[in-house]
Design an enzyme around this catalytic site. Sequence first.
Site, PDB file in Angstrom:
ATOM      1  N   SER A  54      65.130  64.031  12.147  1.00 34.25           N
ATOM      2  CA  SER A  54      64.089  63.591  13.081  1.00 34.25           C
ATOM      3  C   SER A  54      63.648  62.177  12.739  1.00 34.25           C
ATOM      4  O   SER A  54      63.656  61.773  11.575  1.00 34.25           O
ATOM      5  CB  SER A  54      62.874  64.521  12.994  1.00 34.25           C
ATOM      6  OG  SER A  54      61.755  63.942  13.646  1.00 34.25           O
ATOM      7  N   TYR A  67      55.879  68.686   8.663  1.00 30.89           N
ATOM      8  CA  TYR A  67      57.145  68.649   9.415  1.00 30.89           C
ATOM      9  C   TYR A  67      57.977  67.415   9.051  1.00 30.89           C
ATOM     10  O   TYR A  67      59.171  67.511   8.761  1.00 30.89           O
ATOM     11  CB  TYR A  67      56.837  68.658  10.911  1.00 30.89           C
ATOM     12  CG  TYR A  67      58.045  68.600  11.816  1.00 30.89           C
ATOM     13  CD1 TYR A  67      58.737  69.750  12.166  1.00 30.89           C
ATOM     14  CD2 TYR A  67      58.486  67.383  12.342  1.00 30.89           C
ATOM     15  CE1 TYR A  67      59.839  69.696  13.002  1.00 30.89           C
ATOM     16  CE2 TYR A  67      59.592  67.324  13.184  1.00 30.89           C
ATOM     17  CZ  TYR A  67      60.255  68.476  13.516  1.00 30.89           C
ATOM     18  OH  TYR A  67      61.348  68.415  14.347  1.00 30.89           O
TER      19      TYR A  67
END
Lengths: 162, 160
Positions: A54, A67
Amino acid sequence: MNNAAFQVHSNDFEDLTAEHFDMTMKTNLYGYFNMAKAAVPHMRPGAVILNTGSITGIDGSKALVDYSLTKGGIHAFTRSLAGNLVGKGIRVNAVAPGPVWTSLRQGGRGRIQIRLKDTNETACATRRNRTRLRLSRILALFKLHHRRDPAHHRWLLARRAE
Amino acid sequence: MAEASTSKAGTTVSKQRRIQKMVARKDAASRKSQDRPMQTGARRYPVPPFPKQHYPKPGHERVLDPQPMYDAPFYRGSQKLQDKVAIITGGDSGIGRAVAVLFAREGADVVVLHLAEKADAAVTKAAVEGEGRQCLVVAGDVAKRAFCEKAVARTLDAFG
């Protein structure tokens, strides 16, 4: 392909509970590790592990502390495991998408954020990757993606080396 | 002589202002379209802002508005993954579903692992089968080692 993930944002760091943190680590890091551990003994030369990274794992993200931590970990895991498995002929790669419209995100924030940057950067990174398939590469995709785009990069990384 | 040159300068200035005004008008008219993301695909893609929405975990794709696009109707496969087998965790929806469908289009059979999103997984399975490939669906938690071992064993049974 390691892809399953847990993501819930916490605007205030004090709202990020130990239980929440644990859930993110267990799903996003242990999940990837567990699948790799289970699959590698059965993988033949030419096989591929493809991890979903990501942009948050590169830039960080203030409301996604847990995250983005796992995603940065996944990038390092990808590079390290790639070096480790290259002798077995197994390639390990990651794709690092920007925001994508999926149910993962909609559990979190209501509105998607756009980042518009030159996508040539992506194209160049992909080309390099195709010529250096044995090395793990992290592709940072800086555009607002509809999901077809990350998927498209994934087949580039999953297909046989040419 | 001095007078003539002043009036010449005046003409130039008014010409410059006319050009400036024209460009300013064009800018104002096009500002709106410049703020929109470019559309360079074979079809139009949805443009934010999307409606605010908040759904309970684990995240079901079928309730999302707008519905994510995963079918890539203009993309043609060319056997890049012919007869390979791909295990995709979180393959029931989102990026995982799009990957499942396009891997199938490239010739791979797909194993979709998901936590509890049965209905989403069924849609992915149907889409993979629509590409002419097989799809095995296994439900469970990848955070548990035993589940991952089981999923790989079931993959080997089905496609090994």
